[in-house]
Design an enzyme around this catalytic site. Structure first.
Site, PDB file in Angstrom:
ATOM      1  N   HIS A   1       0.834  -1.222   0.000  1.00 31.03           N
ATOM      2  CA  HIS A   1       0.000   0.000   0.000  1.00 31.03           C
ATOM      3  C   HIS A   1       0.863   1.265   0.000  1.00 31.03           C
ATOM      4  O   HIS A   1       0.437   2.304   0.479  1.00 31.03           O
ATOM      5  CB  HIS A   1      -0.954   0.022   1.205  1.00 31.03           C
ATOM      6  CG  HIS A   1      -1.698  -1.256   1.416  1.00 31.03           C
ATOM      7  ND1 HIS A   1      -2.944  -1.506   0.896  1.00 31.03           N
ATOM      8  CD2 HIS A   1      -1.335  -2.392   2.073  1.00 31.03           C
ATOM      9  CE1 HIS A   1      -3.338  -2.722   1.239  1.00 31.03           C
ATOM     10  NE2 HIS A   1      -2.375  -3.290   1.947  1.00 31.03           N
TER      11      HIS A   1
ATOM     12  N   SER B   1      15.266  21.960 -15.665  1.00 31.12           N
ATOM     13  CA  SER B   1      14.093  22.787 -15.928  1.00 31.12           C
ATOM     14  C   SER B   1      14.558  24.145 -16.412  1.00 31.12           C
ATOM     15  O   SER B   1      15.570  24.662 -15.953  1.00 31.12           O
ATOM     16  CB  SER B   1      13.275  22.931 -14.649  1.00 31.12           C
ATOM     17  OG  SER B   1      12.469  24.085 -14.700  1.00 31.12           O
TER      18      SER B   1
ATOM     19  N   LYS C   1      16.239  22.062 -10.420  1.00 30.63           N
ATOM     20  CA  LYS C   1      15.600  20.810 -10.801  1.00 30.63           C
ATOM     21  C   LYS C   1      16.526  19.854 -11.557  1.00 30.63           C
ATOM     22  O   LYS C   1      17.300  20.256 -12.406  1.00 30.63           O
ATOM     23  CB  LYS C   1      14.375  21.078 -11.689  1.00 30.63           C
ATOM     24  CG  LYS C   1      13.202  21.711 -10.991  1.00 30.63           C
ATOM     25  CD  LYS C   1      12.558  20.804  -9.937  1.00 30.63           C
ATOM     26  CE  LYS C   1      11.830  19.615 -10.530  1.00 30.63           C
ATOM     27  NZ  LYS C   1      10.568  20.008 -11.175  1.00 30.63           N
TER      28      LYS C   1
ATOM     29  N   ASN D   1      15.375  16.337 -13.357  1.00 30.74           N
ATOM     30  CA  ASN D   1      14.180  15.514 -13.553  1.00 30.74           C
ATOM     31  C   ASN D   1      14.508  14.135 -14.135  1.00 30.74           C
ATOM     32  O   ASN D   1      15.343  14.030 -15.034  1.00 30.74           O
ATOM     33  CB  ASN D   1      13.205  16.236 -14.491  1.00 30.74           C
ATOM     34  CG  ASN D   1      12.733  17.553 -13.921  1.00 30.74           C
ATOM     35  OD1 ASN D   1      12.560  17.685 -12.708  1.00 30.74           O
ATOM     36  ND2 ASN D   1      12.536  18.541 -14.781  1.00 30.74           N
TER      37      ASN D   1
ATOM     38  N   GLU E   1      10.321   8.633 -16.744  1.00 33.45           N
ATOM     39  CA  GLU E   1       9.000   9.249 -16.975  1.00 33.45           C
ATOM     40  C   GLU E   1       8.513   8.979 -18.401  1.00 33.45           C
ATOM     41  O   GLU E   1       7.347   8.674 -18.639  1.00 33.45           O
ATOM     42  CB  GLU E   1       9.071  10.766 -16.769  1.00 33.45           C
ATOM     43  CG  GLU E   1       9.180  11.194 -15.330  1.00 33.45           C
ATOM     44  CD  GLU E   1       9.368  12.696 -15.244  1.00 33.45           C
ATOM     45  OE1 GLU E   1       8.367  13.409 -15.054  1.00 33.45           O
ATOM     46  OE2 GLU E   1      10.514  13.170 -15.390  1.00 33.45           O
TER      47      GLU E   1
END
Ligand code: ARG
Length: 467
Positions: free
Chosen positions: A160, A281, A287, A289, A294
């Site tokens: 969970h 970014s 940032k 990323n 992704e």
């Protein structure tokens, strides 16, 4: 024959094809990707026709030389693809006739574009499956080696997405590896059904020429000729099978991607991905990323879409060939390209994952991940499991109030909840003790992880043997 009418089938037509319809029905803009396989299939077909006496040796040689030259023209980007000639098959055949004259027109004896295109796609799929398999193997190898190196690294295991029990990072990586092992088997299983020869089915019913389909199958490396001519020209379930393999694989890569994205966040802080797999970014200078995972997660959608597209393409087709089948290529090409690129990205990236061991350890220490170990300890000392569960629940409540993990409590504090608890409890409350105790096949103990990595290496080398 009317000048503006297609030279390959214009004989019975009295007016030229509508210009829009010609473009609408043409596939050459995308099926030129099958050129290499189309030529390979034609060379085998011409060779077979000469063996059975339908072509002379001279005719065969002229055809093979012409096709070989055309192959060179295509590779050098000199070939002039023509939309009025519809598809890759007729473009190449027309060029062959330009080059060698009337003999070029004999190549299509005993064959139809229906069995030709089915053959081309199967040859193409076989080639691509073999390329994909190389990347899949490379990814599995990298994952197994990383798992072996990280067999002792402790991290929280989740259910969970809540901290559940400590596990080793190596164990987690081998869970990923098991998913890929099944994908690998599915890929090789799909290959068996791809590797069957349609050629000789001709348009749908076979041909009146004395062809030898075993010869063609052998020349092209197919396991056997397809049993039934109607099925041979119309079957595309091998393509559905491939996209179904691809969809399951992408689902797995997407799950892994999701974890990589979470783990690189400041909130988890479990791993670092090298800068070369990330981007920045344009507005937020701080940032970094995780674009590669992704994007893999994002690309999963288009592969699922291709599976749905192909299933729907086939669902109402009566036997045998229908023009609908021309729509099989773009989804297949895109599925192949997407899967190959995603596997390459993962195979390059996974060995470069840098685990942040202290941070993983700290996360496992928080969240009472050894609570089950305390319950099992009490059971070993004769307490019934339900009572043990209650005792540990009270200890956790106390820990939440006092902000202490179970292993940080004193013996006296723990004994408030059960007098059975003794000094030896601290052996099981440590994270190391907890993982080491799960010492059976499939368990997370470091020595089990090392043994599992060894078995995975052996299983991988056995699978390679079948390819
Ligand atoms: N371009 C066609 C395809 O991709 C080739 C076969 C065409 N056959 C036909 N009878 N029109 O399926």
């Amino acid at each position: 024959m009317s000048q503006a009418t297609n030279q390959s089938w214009g004989g019975r037509f009295s007016e030229p094809t509508d210009a829009f319809v010609a473009r609408f029905t043409a596939s050459v803009t995308f099926d030129q990707r099958l050129a290499r396989q189309d030529i390979q299939g034609s060379i085998a077909h011409a060779t077979m026709l000469s063996r059975v006496g339908v072509l002379t040796g001279e005719e065969r040689d002229a055809i093979i030389n012409g096709l070989t030259e055309i192959q060179g023209e295509i590779e050098r980007g000199e070939f002039n693809w023509s939309v009025p000639l519809e598809d890759v098959h007729m473009n190449i055949e027309a060029r062959l006739t330009d080059k060698i004259g009337i003999t070029g027109k004999k190549l299509h004896t005993g064959r139809s574009r229906n069995d030709q295109v089915a053959t081309d796609i199967r040859l193409f799929m076989r080639d691509e499956i073999d390329v994909i398999e190389v990347e899949l193997k490379r990814l599995r190898e990298g994952m197994i080696e990383l798992a072996d190196r990280e067999a002792d690294t402790i991290m929280p295991g989740f259910t969970h997405l809540q901290t559940a029990q400590p596990v080793t990072f190596g164990h987690h990586l081998l869970a990923w590896q098991e998913m890929l092992a099944r994908d690998h088997e599915r890929l090789l299983d799909c290959r068996k059904r791809v590797n069957v020869l349609p050629l000789g089915a001709a348009a749908l019913a076979g041909t009146t020429y004395p062809i030898d389909r075993h010869v063609t199958a052998e020349l092209l490396g197919f396991d056997r000729p397809a049993e039934n001519s109607l099925d041979a020209v119309s079957d595309r379930d091998f393509a559905i099978e491939f996209t179904s393999f691809a969809s399951i694989l992408m689902m797995h890569l997407s799950r892994m991607s999701e974890e990589l994205v979470l783990w690189t966040s400041a909130q988890f802080d479990f791993i670092d991905l090298p800068d070369r797999f990330c981007t920045g970014s344009s507005i937020m200078p701080q940032k970094k990323n995780p674009d590669v995972p992704e994007l893999v997660r994002g690309k999963t959608g288009r592969v699922y879409g291709h599976l749905m597209g192909l299933l729907t393409l086939m669902k109402s087709q009566p036997l045998a060939y229908n023009k609908d089948n021309q729509e099989d290529k773009e989804p297949l090409f895109d599925a192949v390209d997407t899967v190959r690129d995603c596997l390459k990205a993962f195979a390059d990236m996974v060995p470069a994952i840098e685990p942040k061991k202290d941070s993983m350890y700290e996360a496992a220490r928080r969240g009472f991940s050894t609570a089950t170990d305390l319950a099992d300890y009490l059971v070993r000392k004769g307490v019934a499991f339900r009572d043990a569960h209650e005792i540990v629940g009270q200890s956790v409540a106390y820990g939440l109030k006092t902000q202490k993990d179970l292993s940080e409590m004193s013996l006296e504090e723990l004994q408030q909840f059960s007098s059975i608890i003794e000094q030896d409890v601290f052996d099981v409350l440590t994270l190391e003790g907890s993982v080491a105790a799960r010492n059976h096949i499939g368990g997370t103990a470091p020595n089990q992880v090392r043994a599992a990595a060894q078995r995975a290496r052996e299983a991988l080398s056995l699978l390679q043997g079948q390819a």
